[in-house]
Design a protein around this motif. Structure first.
Motif, PDB file in Angstrom:
ATOM      1  N   ASN A 292     101.985  28.069  86.356  1.00 21.71           N
ATOM      2  CA  ASN A 292     101.014  28.552  87.339  1.00 21.71           C
ATOM      3  C   ASN A 292     101.324  28.056  88.747  1.00 21.71           C
ATOM      4  OD1 ASN A 292     100.292  25.871  86.862  1.00 21.71           O
ATOM      5  ND2 ASN A 292      98.115  26.252  87.278  1.00 21.71           N
ATOM      6  N   THR A 293     102.564  27.624  88.971  1.00 19.81           N
ATOM      7  CA  THR A 293     102.980  27.245  90.321  1.00 19.81           C
ATOM      8  C   THR A 293     104.188  28.076  90.724  1.00 19.81           C
ATOM      9  OG1 THR A 293     104.409  25.494  89.473  1.00 19.81           O
ATOM     10  CG2 THR A 293     102.151  24.867  90.078  1.00 19.81           C
ATOM     11  N   ALA A 294     104.266  28.393  92.023  1.00 14.65           N
ATOM     12  CA  ALA A 294     105.389  29.159  92.561  1.00 14.65           C
ATOM     13  C   ALA A 294     105.626  28.726  93.993  1.00 14.65           C
ATOM     14  CB  ALA A 294     105.111  30.652  92.499  1.00 14.65           C
ATOM     15  N   THR A 295     106.818  28.954  94.494  1.00 12.47           N
ATOM     16  CA  THR A 295     107.171  28.537  95.846  1.00 12.47           C
ATOM     17  C   THR A 295     107.618  29.739  96.661  1.00 12.47           C
ATOM     18  OG1 THR A 295     107.867  26.346  95.090  1.00 12.47           O
ATOM     19  CG2 THR A 295     108.706  27.088  97.231  1.00 12.47           C
ATOM     20  N   ILE A 296     106.935  29.920  97.838  1.00 15.36           N
ATOM     21  CA  ILE A 296     107.411  30.901  98.806  1.00 15.36           C
ATOM     22  C   ILE A 296     108.450  30.193  99.658  1.00 15.36           C
ATOM     23  CG2 ILE A 296     106.789  32.460 100.682  1.00 15.36           C
ATOM     24  CD1 ILE A 296     103.943  32.503  99.606  1.00 15.36           C
ATOM     25  N   SER A 297     109.711  30.611  99.531  1.00 12.33           N
ATOM     26  CA  SER A 297     110.805  29.900 100.190  1.00 12.33           C
ATOM     27  C   SER A 297     110.803  30.162 101.684  1.00 12.33           C
ATOM     28  CB  SER A 297     112.148  30.340  99.606  1.00 12.33           C
ATOM     29  OG  SER A 297     112.191  30.074  98.233  1.00 12.33           O
ATOM     30  N   ASN A 298     111.406  29.213 102.435  1.00 16.20           N
ATOM     31  CA  ASN A 298     111.541  29.332 103.878  1.00 16.20           C
ATOM     32  C   ASN A 298     112.188  30.671 104.243  1.00 16.20           C
ATOM     33  OD1 ASN A 298     111.787  28.809 106.616  1.00 16.20           O
ATOM     34  ND2 ASN A 298     113.700  27.655 106.384  1.00 16.20           N
ATOM     35  N   GLY A 299     111.527  31.409 105.132  1.00 17.19           N
ATOM     36  CA  GLY A 299     112.031  32.707 105.556  1.00 17.19           C
ATOM     37  C   GLY A 299     111.596  33.857 104.677  1.00 17.19           C
ATOM     38  N   SER A 300     110.909  33.577 103.581  1.00  7.20           N
ATOM     39  CA  SER A 300     110.419  34.625 102.675  1.00  7.20           C
ATOM     40  C   SER A 300     108.927  34.842 102.870  1.00  7.20           C
ATOM     41  CB  SER A 300     110.695  34.240 101.221  1.00  7.20           C
ATOM     42  OG  SER A 300     112.068  34.109 101.005  1.00  7.20           O
ATOM     43  N   THR A 301     108.458  35.947 102.321  1.00  9.67           N
ATOM     44  CA  THR A 301     107.039  36.284 102.453  1.00  9.67           C
ATOM     45  C   THR A 301     106.287  36.233 101.130  1.00  9.67           C
ATOM     46  OG1 THR A 301     107.469  38.637 102.154  1.00  9.67           O
ATOM     47  CG2 THR A 301     107.504  37.786 104.420  1.00  9.67           C
ATOM     48  N   SER A 302     107.006  36.029  99.998  1.00 13.02           N
ATOM     49  CA  SER A 302     106.283  36.097  98.734  1.00 13.02           C
ATOM     50  C   SER A 302     106.973  35.298  97.647  1.00 13.02           C
ATOM     51  CB  SER A 302     106.143  37.549  98.275  1.00 13.02           C
ATOM     52  OG  SER A 302     107.418  38.105  98.011  1.00 13.02           O
ATOM     53  N   ALA A 303     106.220  35.077  96.569  1.00 15.69           N
ATOM     54  CA  ALA A 303     106.716  34.463  95.342  1.00 15.69           C
ATOM     55  C   ALA A 303     105.923  35.068  94.193  1.00 15.69           C
ATOM     56  CB  ALA A 303     106.572  32.953  95.363  1.00 15.69           C
ATOM     57  N   THR A 304     106.472  35.000  92.975  1.00 15.54           N
ATOM     58  CA  THR A 304     105.838  35.655  91.832  1.00 15.54           C
ATOM     59  C   THR A 304     105.586  34.660  90.713  1.00 15.54           C
ATOM     60  OG1 THR A 304     106.885  37.759  92.351  1.00 15.54           O
ATOM     61  CG2 THR A 304     106.065  37.492  90.112  1.00 15.54           C
ATOM     62  N   PHE A 305     104.359  34.701  90.178  1.00 20.27           N
ATOM     63  CA  PHE A 305     104.024  33.959  88.970  1.00 20.27           C
ATOM     64  C   PHE A 305     104.426  34.862  87.789  1.00 20.27           C
ATOM     65  CE2 PHE A 305     101.074  32.604  92.265  1.00 20.27           C
ATOM     66  CZ  PHE A 305     101.183  31.221  92.227  1.00 20.27           C
ATOM     67  N   THR A 306     105.364  34.421  86.974  1.00 21.57           N
ATOM     68  CA  THR A 306     105.976  35.274  85.960  1.00 21.57           C
ATOM     69  C   THR A 306     105.593  34.833  84.551  1.00 21.57           C
ATOM     70  OG1 THR A 306     107.865  35.647  87.399  1.00 21.57           O
ATOM     71  CG2 THR A 306     108.169  36.177  85.078  1.00 21.57           C
ATOM     72  N   GLY A 307     105.242  35.793  83.717  1.00 19.17           N
ATOM     73  CA  GLY A 307     105.011  35.524  82.300  1.00 19.17           C
ATOM     74  C   GLY A 307     103.798  34.679  82.012  1.00 19.17           C
ATOM     75  N   ILE A 308     102.739  34.828  82.788  1.00 17.81           N
ATOM     76  CA  ILE A 308     101.530  34.054  82.550  1.00 17.81           C
ATOM     77  C   ILE A 308     100.556  34.888  81.725  1.00 17.81           C
ATOM     78  CG2 ILE A 308     101.794  32.678  84.641  1.00 17.81           C
ATOM     79  CD1 ILE A 308      99.699  34.476  85.961  1.00 17.81           C
ATOM     80  N   SER A 309      99.575  34.240  81.104  1.00 23.06           N
ATOM     81  CA  SER A 309      98.538  34.925  80.347  1.00 23.06           C
ATOM     82  C   SER A 309      97.243  34.144  80.459  1.00 23.06           C
ATOM     83  CB  SER A 309      98.945  35.082  78.879  1.00 23.06           C
ATOM     84  OG  SER A 309      99.100  33.822  78.261  1.00 23.06           O
ATOM     85  N   LEU A 310      96.145  34.807  80.053  1.00 19.71           N
ATOM     86  CA  LEU A 310      94.827  34.190  80.127  1.00 19.71           C
ATOM     87  C   LEU A 310      94.262  34.023  78.727  1.00 19.71           C
ATOM     88  CD1 LEU A 310      93.524  36.237  83.174  1.00 19.71           C
ATOM     89  CD2 LEU A 310      94.344  33.877  83.186  1.00 19.71           C
ATOM     90  N   THR A 311      93.399  33.015  78.577  1.00 25.45           N
ATOM     91  CA  THR A 311      92.963  32.615  77.228  1.00 25.45           C
ATOM     92  C   THR A 311      91.582  33.108  76.845  1.00 25.45           C
ATOM     93  OG1 THR A 311      92.060  30.536  78.077  1.00 25.45           O
ATOM     94  CG2 THR A 311      94.361  30.524  77.330  1.00 25.45           C
TER      95      THR A 311
END
Length: 823
Positions: A292-311
């Motif tokens: 549930n953590t992601a990093t928007i890298s320097n010079g980028s505008t986005s990041a994606t949380f991948t393969g998560i689910s809810l309980t």
């Protein structure tokens, strides 16, 4: 140096000056959101001499080429061309260089996007419309661009070689026109540049620069031109986060999905971060499974949380947080996961080893709605039943549904199925499936030989079909197809429906065990090419309960091959191995009209018969057939003598024995009569082993029964009489009409009468007679008659008187009495 015609346009060319860009106008001013320019040059028209807006041409010396010349590629003067096929709306802009004119041409563009343009991409199609005359000079019209030019001949230029117009027909040694629209004469071209500094309100020129090559030059044109620009991103400061692009709008509990977090300005415009930004995703309902953590890298505008689910099911709020940024939230409806399996469309019945109808297993929630997000594996197995289950037993669910379409059961019996699935608790059992034994077809009587295409020949086939529904009327569809053809085809051939050939399917009714018993079908050839002489065909059949839809493909494919004989008036094949002849049986079968006659090449009647059909008068009627010998056609048309029989037989190497047995069976298949001949040469002299193609070989007794068979009646005696003839003997038989026991005698061949005594007065008797021929054979046909004996006499002779007494005898005379006749 090229030798080129000089055109009239050169007159006064020296006084023309190159126009400024404004006199041409811009081909396009790029603006924000309007970043692509296209030009197919069709707007020049089939006879147009003007450039498209923003385009211009000039000679290398700076003399403007203000008008275009229209050509199909036949022109050979140095200038600019509106080129295309005669009268065609599809046009292109082309150049041809000579020693007097070397064209440059291109267009100007303006940046009005409000930003610096950093990237440009060009595409187009090079078309060659005329060949050059030198095979060693590979001609190239170079592409260049400039930010300081004011025309196609001024300024500083940079090459972008991907857009060069390069000669296609490099091997040409003579100059001549080409069709530039043909694939062999055109090439797709493209080029791109990046890192540019095209300032807002600045102008860009592009050009193609021709050169005068050795020999006569070709015509090279640009078509379907495209130019796309990319402005530099404006400077921005991100202050907030936004959640977007969730891959599953309403995920199920446990279903994985992706969601993107974006850095934005306060007005919601995507904006790159100036340093790495760590973002955490949380939920107010249950928990998040996965990273549930992601990093928007320097010079980028986005990041994606991948393969998560809810309980937990319900309305969840996802929150993205990052240092110094305004949090982002998004509501997500989380659906309950499937908790049960449900069978659907389970067949109630089927047949062993045949696929049952398609059925499904569906993953459902507790409210019985389908979990259309479920895509796990569903497996079925046998819960109960005697045999084994075969087919694809594990299927991957699609939108919550697993479909099973190839399942078979190995044996008859009652079965239930068990279904299980990954990540779905519990199992489910199907309703009962009753499997019966698969129907089978037995080919009881199938001939080895038949007629051919366009020589319409009937035959009878005896079949049995088992394992059907009891006491049920079925229709049968039957045809024949060539050996090796697909088992999905019924082939061709006409079947007798009961009243005509080819009208409807005949029927039969099963017994209490679901078996048809022996039934007979009649088929005849047609004009279909399947029935060419020499070919082999097999039976194709299907059944359906009367009134139901007949299967579209055969249920049964016969194992017995039937060869088609060449019996046409003129041989239809060069081979003699498929030649056939006819046989006609007379005098033997008159008592067996409507029974089934089989012809064999051996006296024991072993193996398959050569031919099978019903004896005249037969059930089917072949109709008048001019392609057959007259006497054969007459029998098959039911227009001959009752009891006559006709058939087809092979000849030569396929039948050296000839016909050695003529066998008669009843509708139940029991033998009721048979004729045999040990050498195939019958008493009437027909050598059936020596028949030639299309010959009619008659099989008959060597003598006919005597004519005028009659009876003279008495009370207790009857005298049978007949005409004299040449016979070895006469067979006479009699019985009371109410009984089944025949009595008989064999008078000599010269006898013309026989007296039968000890009969019962006033009783009906049946009598029959046939001859035994001098050659040793017997005429198989009985001539019959019936008669009733007279009543017992109630009178006596009148006044008997001894007229002549004697020592050892006496003669009596009496008065006549005509009430009775004495024999």
């Amino acid at each position: 140096m090229k030798i080129i015609q000089k055109s009239a346009w050169l007159i006064g060319a020296a006084i023309l000056a190159l126009s400024s860009p404004k006199s041409f106008g811009q081909a396009k001013s790029f603006a924000a959101g309007d970043l692509t320019y296209t030009q197919n040059f069709d707007g020049m028209g089939t006879t147009g001499t003007a450039y498209p807006t923003g385009w211009a041409g000039s000679s290398s010396t700076g003399t403007a080429i203000t008008t275009l010349t229209v050509t199909t590629g036949s022109a050979n003067s140095g200038t600019m061309y509106n080129v295309g096929s005669a009268g065609a709306i599809d046009r292109a802009l082309g150049t041809l260089a000579s020693n007097s004119v070397t064209p440059y041409f291109g267009a100007s563009f303006q940046n009005t996007t409000g930003s610096l343009i950093t990237d440009i991409a060009w595409t187009g199609v090079m078309e060659q419309w005329r060949t050059g005359s030198s095979s060693t000079a590979n001609e190239t019209v170079a592409f260049e661009y400039s930010f300081d030019a004011t025309s196609v001949t001024t300024g500083t230029w940079t090459a972008a070689t991907g857009m060069d117009l390069v000669e296609k027909q490099t091997g040409s040694t003579s100059s001549g026109l080409l069709d530039g629209n043909q694939a062999a004469n055109k090439t797709a071209i493209s080029a791109s540049v990046s890192g540019l500094g095209w300032a807002n309100n600045g102008t860009l020129w592009i050009r193609w620069k021709d050169v005068n090559d050795t020999g006569n030059d070709g015509i090279y044109a640009i078509d379907d031109f495209s130019m796309t620009v990319t402005p530099a991103a404006a400077a921005c400061t991100p202050t907030q986060l936004a959640l977007k692009s969730i891959t599953v709008a309403s995920p199920t509990v446990g279903q994985t999905f992706n969601i993107t977090v974006e850095s934005q300005t306060g007005t919601g415009v995507a904006c790159a971060v100036g340093s790495d930004l760590n973002v955490t995703l949380s939920t107010n309902l249950g928990s998040i499974v996965g990273t549930n953590t992601a990093t928007i890298s320097n010079g980028s505008t986005s990041a994606t949380f991948t393969g998560i689910s809810l309980t937990q099911a319900g309305l969840a709020t996802l929150t993205a947080t990052g240092a110094s940024f305004t949090n982002a939230t998004q509501s997500v409806t989380v659906q309950e996961a499937a908790s049960q399996l449900v069978f659907g469309s389970v067949p109630s019945s089927g047949t062993a080893t045949n696929m049952v109808s398609t059925f499904t297993v569906t993953a459902k929630r507790t409210d019985n709605s389908t979990d259309n997000t479920y895509g796990g594996n569903v497996t079925i197995s046998k819960a109960s039943g005697p045999g084994t289950l075969d087919g694809t037993l594990t299927k991957t669910a699609s939108s919550g549904v697993a479909t099973f379409n190839d399942i078979t059961f190995s044996a008859a019996g009652t079965y239930t199925l068990l279904a299980t699935a990954t990540s779905v608790a519990g199992t489910v059992t199907s309703t009962n499936i009753v499997i019966s034994v698969a129907p089978t077809m037995t080919e009881a009587f199938v001939p080895q030989y038949w007629g051919m295409q366009n020589v319409i020949t009937p035959m009878a086939i005896g079949l049995r079909i088992s394992n059907l529904q009891a006491n049920t009327t079925y229709d049968i569809r039957l045809g024949l197809d060539t050996l090796g053809s697909a088992n999905t085809s019924f082939g061709a051939g006409s079947i007798w429906s009961g009243s005509a050939y080819g009208a409807t399917n005949p029927s039969f009714t099963t017994d209490a065990s679901g078996n048809s018993g022996l039934f007979w079908v009649y088929l005849r050839t047609s004009g279909n090419a399947r029935f060419k002489a020499g070919r082999f065909v097999t039976i194709r059949a299907a059944v359906a309960i009367n009134g139901n839809t007949m299967p579209g493909t055969p249920m049964f494919v016969g194992a017995n091959q039937i060869q088609l004989l060449d019996i046409s008036a003129s041989a239809s094949t060069a081979s003699t191995a498929d030649d056939g002849a006819f046989v006609k049986v007379n005098n033997y079968l008159n008592d067996y009209a409507g029974q089934y006659v089989m012809i064999y090449n051996n006296t024991a009647g072993t193996g398959r018969p050569l031919y099978v059909h019903q004896n005249q008068t037969s059930t089917d009627d072949n109709g008048s057939q001019g392609s057959l010998p007259t006497d054969i056609a007459t029998i098959w048309d039911n227009a001959g003598v009752t009891g006559d029989f006709a058939g087809v037989v092979p000849i030569g190497i396929n039948n050296p024995n000839g016909v050695r047995r003529v066998e008669v069976r009843n509708a139940a298949g029991a033998i009721i009569y048979a004729l045999t001949d040990a050498d195939g040469i019958w008493p009437n002299g027909t050598a059936t082993g020596s028949l030639i193609r299309r010959q009619v070989g008659a099989i008959a007794a060597s003598c006919n029964n005597p004519s005028n068979f009659a009876a003279i009646l008495g009370a207790s005696a009857i005298k049978l009489t007949w005409d004299a003839g040449s016979y070895n003997a006469i067979e006479v038989q009699w019985k009371a009409a109410s009984t089944s026991v025949w009595y008989g005698a064999n008078p000599t061949g010269t006898a013309v009468a026989y007296r039968i005594i000890n009969l019962v007065p006033n009783t009906k008797y049946n009598f029959r007679l046939r001859c035994r021929c001098i050659a040793g054979d017997v005429n198989a046909n009985w001539d019959t008659l019936s008669a009733t004996t007279l009543s017992t006499p109630t009178c006596s002779p009148i006044s008997p008187v001894i007229v002549t007494p004697g020592g050892t005898g006496a003669r009596f005379d009496w008065s006549s009495y005509t009430t009775n006749t004495y024999i």
